[in-house]
Design a protein around this motif. Structure first.
Motif, PDB file in Angstrom:
ATOM      1  N   PHE A 180      65.551  61.794  14.635  1.00  0.00           N
ATOM      2  CA  PHE A 180      64.524  62.720  14.364  1.00  0.00           C
ATOM      3  C   PHE A 180      63.347  62.319  14.514  1.00  0.00           C
ATOM      4  O   PHE A 180      61.814  62.374  14.673  1.00  0.00           O
ATOM      5  CB  PHE A 180      64.711  63.966  15.737  1.00  0.00           C
ATOM      6  N   PHE A 181      63.314  62.450  12.945  1.00  0.00           N
ATOM      7  CA  PHE A 181      62.238  61.431  12.099  1.00  0.00           C
ATOM      8  C   PHE A 181      61.601  60.206  12.696  1.00  0.00           C
ATOM      9  O   PHE A 181      60.015  59.877  12.964  1.00  0.00           O
ATOM     10  CB  PHE A 181      63.511  61.385  10.960  1.00  0.00           C
ATOM     11  N   PHE A 182      62.642  59.127  13.033  1.00  0.00           N
ATOM     12  CA  PHE A 182      62.159  57.823  13.647  1.00  0.00           C
ATOM     13  C   PHE A 182      61.562  58.107  14.956  1.00  0.00           C
ATOM     14  O   PHE A 182      60.205  57.653  15.026  1.00  0.00           O
ATOM     15  CB  PHE A 182      63.520  57.436  13.238  1.00  0.00           C
ATOM     16  N   PHE A 183      61.854  59.181  15.503  1.00  0.00           N
ATOM     17  CA  PHE A 183      61.539  58.880  16.728  1.00  0.00           C
ATOM     18  C   PHE A 183      60.089  59.662  16.744  1.00  0.00           C
ATOM     19  O   PHE A 183      59.395  59.475  17.475  1.00  0.00           O
ATOM     20  CB  PHE A 183      61.968  60.644  17.658  1.00  0.00           C
ATOM     21  N   THR A 184      59.930  60.556  15.795  1.00  0.00           N
ATOM     22  CA  THR A 184      58.777  61.371  15.453  1.00  0.00           C
ATOM     23  C   THR A 184      58.143  60.144  14.887  1.00  0.00           C
ATOM     24  O   THR A 184      56.166  60.459  15.565  1.00  0.00           O
ATOM     25  CB  THR A 184      58.555  62.656  14.334  1.00  0.00           C
ATOM     26  N   ALA A 185      58.106  59.322  14.103  1.00  0.00           N
ATOM     27  CA  ALA A 185      57.538  58.090  13.903  1.00  0.00           C
ATOM     28  C   ALA A 185      56.727  57.253  14.636  1.00  0.00           C
ATOM     29  O   ALA A 185      55.625  57.073  14.466  1.00  0.00           O
ATOM     30  CB  ALA A 185      57.727  57.213  12.468  1.00  0.00           C
ATOM     31  N   GLY A 186      57.588  57.339  15.786  1.00  0.00           N
ATOM     32  CA  GLY A 186      57.022  56.102  16.963  1.00  0.00           C
ATOM     33  C   GLY A 186      55.793  57.064  17.314  1.00  0.00           C
ATOM     34  O   GLY A 186      55.063  56.772  17.756  1.00  0.00           O
ATOM     35  N   THR A 187      55.976  58.484  17.570  1.00  0.00           N
ATOM     36  CA  THR A 187      54.966  59.101  18.372  1.00  0.00           C
ATOM     37  C   THR A 187      53.535  59.079  17.636  1.00  0.00           C
ATOM     38  O   THR A 187      52.354  59.200  17.958  1.00  0.00           O
ATOM     39  CB  THR A 187      55.569  60.227  18.961  1.00  0.00           C
ATOM     40  N   VAL A 188      54.506  58.888  16.781  1.00  0.00           N
ATOM     41  CA  VAL A 188      52.997  58.878  15.559  1.00  0.00           C
ATOM     42  C   VAL A 188      52.025  57.411  15.821  1.00  0.00           C
ATOM     43  O   VAL A 188      50.810  57.861  15.809  1.00  0.00           O
ATOM     44  CB  VAL A 188      52.784  60.336  14.364  1.00  0.00           C
ATOM     45  N   SER A 189      53.141  56.828  15.991  1.00  0.00           N
ATOM     46  CA  SER A 189      52.729  55.480  15.145  1.00  0.00           C
ATOM     47  C   SER A 189      51.168  55.499  16.565  1.00  0.00           C
ATOM     48  O   SER A 189      50.546  54.431  16.749  1.00  0.00           O
ATOM     49  CB  SER A 189      53.169  54.875  15.019  1.00  0.00           C
ATOM     50  N   LEU A 190      51.798  55.407  17.697  1.00  0.00           N
ATOM     51  CA  LEU A 190      51.532  54.787  18.946  1.00  0.00           C
ATOM     52  C   LEU A 190      49.987  55.284  19.377  1.00  0.00           C
ATOM     53  O   LEU A 190      49.570  54.465  19.049  1.00  0.00           O
ATOM     54  CB  LEU A 190      51.971  55.497  20.012  1.00  0.00           C
ATOM     55  N   PRO A 191      49.106  56.027  18.808  1.00  0.00           N
ATOM     56  CA  PRO A 191      48.066  56.670  18.670  1.00  0.00           C
ATOM     57  C   PRO A 191      47.035  56.043  18.014  1.00  0.00           C
ATOM     58  O   PRO A 191      45.928  55.540  18.061  1.00  0.00           O
ATOM     59  CB  PRO A 191      47.248  58.132  18.424  1.00  0.00           C
ATOM     60  N   ALA A 192      48.200  54.930  16.815  1.00  0.00           N
ATOM     61  CA  ALA A 192      47.184  54.441  15.970  1.00  0.00           C
ATOM     62  C   ALA A 192      47.246  53.002  16.635  1.00  0.00           C
ATOM     63  O   ALA A 192      46.197  52.357  16.753  1.00  0.00           O
ATOM     64  CB  ALA A 192      47.864  53.984  15.098  1.00  0.00           C
ATOM     65  N   ILE A 193      47.876  52.195  17.492  1.00  0.00           N
ATOM     66  CA  ILE A 193      48.418  51.138  18.171  1.00  0.00           C
ATOM     67  C   ILE A 193      46.804  51.332  19.158  1.00  0.00           C
ATOM     68  O   ILE A 193      46.088  50.178  19.596  1.00  0.00           O
ATOM     69  CB  ILE A 193      49.348  50.920  18.522  1.00  0.00           C
ATOM     70  N   ALA A 194      47.054  52.516  20.132  1.00  0.00           N
ATOM     71  CA  ALA A 194      46.037  52.760  20.782  1.00  0.00           C
ATOM     72  C   ALA A 194      44.504  52.731  20.461  1.00  0.00           C
ATOM     73  O   ALA A 194      44.010  51.754  21.247  1.00  0.00           O
ATOM     74  CB  ALA A 194      46.381  53.989  21.977  1.00  0.00           C
ATOM     75  N   TYR A 195      44.635  53.361  19.425  1.00  0.00           N
ATOM     76  CA  TYR A 195      43.010  53.499  19.107  1.00  0.00           C
ATOM     77  C   TYR A 195      42.769  51.846  18.371  1.00  0.00           C
ATOM     78  O   TYR A 195      41.408  51.457  18.500  1.00  0.00           O
ATOM     79  CB  TYR A 195      42.818  54.153  17.643  1.00  0.00           C
ATOM     80  N   MET A 196      43.830  51.137  17.926  1.00  0.00           N
ATOM     81  CA  MET A 196      43.134  49.861  17.628  1.00  0.00           C
ATOM     82  C   MET A 196      42.915  48.815  18.691  1.00  0.00           C
ATOM     83  O   MET A 196      42.062  47.901  18.571  1.00  0.00           O
ATOM     84  CB  MET A 196      44.381  49.382  16.314  1.00  0.00           C
ATOM     85  N   ASN A 197      43.136  49.266  19.808  1.00  0.00           N
ATOM     86  CA  ASN A 197      42.562  48.797  20.909  1.00  0.00           C
ATOM     87  C   ASN A 197      42.167  49.091  21.802  1.00  0.00           C
ATOM     88  O   ASN A 197      42.426  49.296  22.898  1.00  0.00           O
ATOM     89  CB  ASN A 197      44.250  47.618  21.686  1.00  0.00           C
ATOM     90  N   ARG A 198      41.664  50.141  21.371  1.00  0.00           N
ATOM     91  CA  ARG A 198      40.702  50.884  22.159  1.00  0.00           C
ATOM     92  C   ARG A 198      39.682  49.831  22.969  1.00  0.00           C
ATOM     93  O   ARG A 198      38.880  50.438  24.082  1.00  0.00           O
ATOM     94  CB  ARG A 198      40.248  51.306  21.568  1.00  0.00           C
ATOM     95  N   ASP A 199      39.057  48.816  22.210  1.00  0.00           N
ATOM     96  CA  ASP A 199      37.930  47.947  23.105  1.00  0.00           C
ATOM     97  C   ASP A 199      38.944  46.429  23.620  1.00  0.00           C
ATOM     98  O   ASP A 199      37.988  45.751  24.679  1.00  0.00           O
ATOM     99  CB  ASP A 199      37.191  47.952  21.737  1.00  0.00           C
ATOM    100  N   SER A 200      39.907  46.748  23.649  1.00  0.00           N
ATOM    101  CA  SER A 200      40.874  46.207  24.398  1.00  0.00           C
ATOM    102  C   SER A 200      41.416  46.192  25.900  1.00  0.00           C
ATOM    103  O   SER A 200      41.298  47.620  25.952  1.00  0.00           O
ATOM    104  CB  SER A 200      41.596  45.531  24.082  1.00  0.00           C
ATOM    105  N   SER A 201      41.972  45.121  27.283  1.00  0.00           N
ATOM    106  CA  SER A 201      42.846  46.217  27.745  1.00  0.00           C
ATOM    107  C   SER A 201      44.125  46.662  27.855  1.00  0.00           C
ATOM    108  O   SER A 201      44.596  46.564  26.715  1.00  0.00           O
ATOM    109  CB  SER A 201      43.149  45.259  29.138  1.00  0.00           C
ATOM    110  N   TRP A 202      44.545  47.359  28.918  1.00  0.00           N
ATOM    111  CA  TRP A 202      45.867  48.640  28.268  1.00  0.00           C
ATOM    112  C   TRP A 202      46.654  47.354  28.476  1.00  0.00           C
ATOM    113  O   TRP A 202      47.708  47.513  27.742  1.00  0.00           O
ATOM    114  CB  TRP A 202      46.157  49.502  29.690  1.00  0.00           C
ATOM    115  N   ARG A 203      46.981  46.606  28.577  1.00  0.00           N
ATOM    116  CA  ARG A 203      47.717  44.580  28.021  1.00  0.00           C
ATOM    117  C   ARG A 203      48.202  45.414  26.802  1.00  0.00           C
ATOM    118  O   ARG A 203      49.271  44.557  26.565  1.00  0.00           O
ATOM    119  CB  ARG A 203      47.820  43.837  29.348  1.00  0.00           C
ATOM    120  N   ALA A 204      46.917  44.815  26.307  1.00  0.00           N
ATOM    121  CA  ALA A 204      47.395  44.680  24.677  1.00  0.00           C
ATOM    122  C   ALA A 204      48.495  45.467  23.905  1.00  0.00           C
ATOM    123  O   ALA A 204      48.958  45.845  23.163  1.00  0.00           O
ATOM    124  CB  ALA A 204      45.575  44.279  24.340  1.00  0.00           C
ATOM    125  N   ILE A 205      48.243  47.043  25.097  1.00  0.00           N
ATOM    126  CA  ILE A 205      49.130  47.703  24.020  1.00  0.00           C
ATOM    127  C   ILE A 205      50.703  47.785  24.397  1.00  0.00           C
ATOM    128  O   ILE A 205      51.499  47.920  23.754  1.00  0.00           O
ATOM    129  CB  ILE A 205      48.458  49.796  24.709  1.00  0.00           C
TER     130      ILE A 205
END
Length: 374
Positions: free
Chosen positions: A223-248
């Motif tokens: 469950f800890f790693f599941f939470t880590a994946g959920t928390v890391s997803l916004p960071a990935i999306a934020y870094m690609n906020r100026d890119s296409s959805w395909r980058a995510i």
């Protein structure tokens, strides 16, 4: 002439000692759990490394579960011309479906999400916009019933986890090539079927490699790693906020492919499943790699003895474990209680996170806060 009595006494003593050893072995090792307690009941570096490697799968599992929060969202827009038409354009209050296309434009570029790229903002109903997410979780449901059971039969825990990660990551990579919402929804459905068994295989593979004392700890790691994946997803999306959805999709699928290779070479199979399948040598090798003991003879005798006990209970019917759950009254009550609790918790947790885009909150920080509450 030699007296034969000593030889007879020696033979009787050997038989008696063998019988005593067999009875002692039966007393000491009654089940696979007892052997695990004796061989890998502790928690050393080998178990820790295996637990971390297995738990990493939950990171990619959680990312795929909430990926649609960013890829399927409706992006912000702005007014382009407020004076040439009779309608009044206000990006904060106006409905873009009631405005001429010449009066507004998306912020940034049109391919930021699937809604802006394929013009889904003015669909006749919310069915089309919610079809990809619904398809994904429908695939999870079907995959749980028809695919996850292979972990108990022919594939095993490790191979089932490997297959799930491969199907999920490869399908996620192919999703980048989608050119309409129907193909996109199909890819999301297949990815859902793939990731359906990741959660169950991960937790089972974790707890079957440690003793009873440490099962709660390694279960929490999942469950800890599941939470880590959920928390890391916004960071990935934020870094690609100026890119296409395909980058995510690219940034979440490639690491999952790399992890699949690591899983194949470095993660060992469950010794319980190996023993149930009659693969004694592999089971003993796995136990030795996780054990801190050096008594190979005792371990081998325990494996052979337990193989005879456990394989006699194995049924060829792959639904036998499901039948056992519903044949016992106490098991039915527990399953019913768990289903009710799981439905309520899942409805709240997944519903809140997946519906963040409709609440008007910041989709990056909100997912982080909701992920930490898992």
């Amino acid at each position: 002439m030699a007296d034969p009595q000593p030889l007879l006494s020696q033979s009787d003593n050997q038989q008696e000692n063998h019988s005593n050893d067999h009875q002692q072995q039966q007393h000491e090792v009654k089940s696979l759990d007892d052997m695990i307690e004796q061989t890998i009941g502790g928690f050393g570096w080998a178990q820790l490394v295996q637990a971390i490697l297995v738990s990493l799968a939950s990171i990619f599992d959680s990312q795929q579960a909430f990926l649609s929060v960013y890829t399927d969202a409706q992006p912000t827009w702005h007014c382009t011309n407020n004076n040439t038409t009779t309608t009044t354009c206000d990006s904060r209050r106006s409905n873009i479906c009631k405005l001429p296309k010449s009066d507004w434009a998306w912020d940034g570029f049109a391919s930021k999400t699937i809604v802006s790229e394929w013009g889904l903002q003015c669909s006749s109903s919310a069915f089309i916009r919610g079809l990809p997410s619904s398809s994904h979780f429908m695939g999870c449901i079907l995959g749980t019933f028809f695919v996850a059971r292979l972990a108990d039969s022919s594939l095993g825990r490790k191979n089932m986890l490997l297959l799930s990660c491969l199907v999920m990551s490869i399908t996620t990579s192919i999703t980048i090539l989608s050119n309409n919402v129907w193909i996109y929804s199909l890819m999301r459905f297949i990815a859902g079927v793939g990731r359906a068994s990741i959660g169950t295989c991960t937790i089972v593979l974790l707890v079957e490699k440690v003793g009873r004392k440490w099962r709660n700890l390694v279960g929490i790691m999942d469950f800890f790693f599941f939470t880590a994946g959920t928390v890391s997803l916004p960071a990935i999306a934020y870094m690609n906020r100026d890119s296409s959805w395909r980058a995510i999709y690219l940034w979440t699928s490639v690491p999952a492919l790399v992890y699949s290779a690591i899983l194949y070479f470095l993660v060992s199979e469950s010794p319980r499943w190996l023993l149930m399948q009659g693969r004694q040598e592999e089971a003993m090798k796995t136990l030795k790699s996780l054990s801190t003991l050096n008594n190979d003879i005792k371990l081998q005798k325990s494996v052979v003895y337990l193989h005879r006990r456990e394989t006699s209970k194995v049924e060829d019917d792959i639904f036998s474990s499901i039948k056992d759950l519903f044949q016992r009254r106490w098991a039915r009550h527990r399953i019913l209680a768990l289903c009710i609790l799981g439905f309520g918790i899942g409805l709240t947790y997944y519903g809140m996170t997946l519906g963040i885009g409709n609440l008007g909150f910041d989709i990056y920080l909100s997912v982080v806060f909701n992920g930490r509450e898992f």
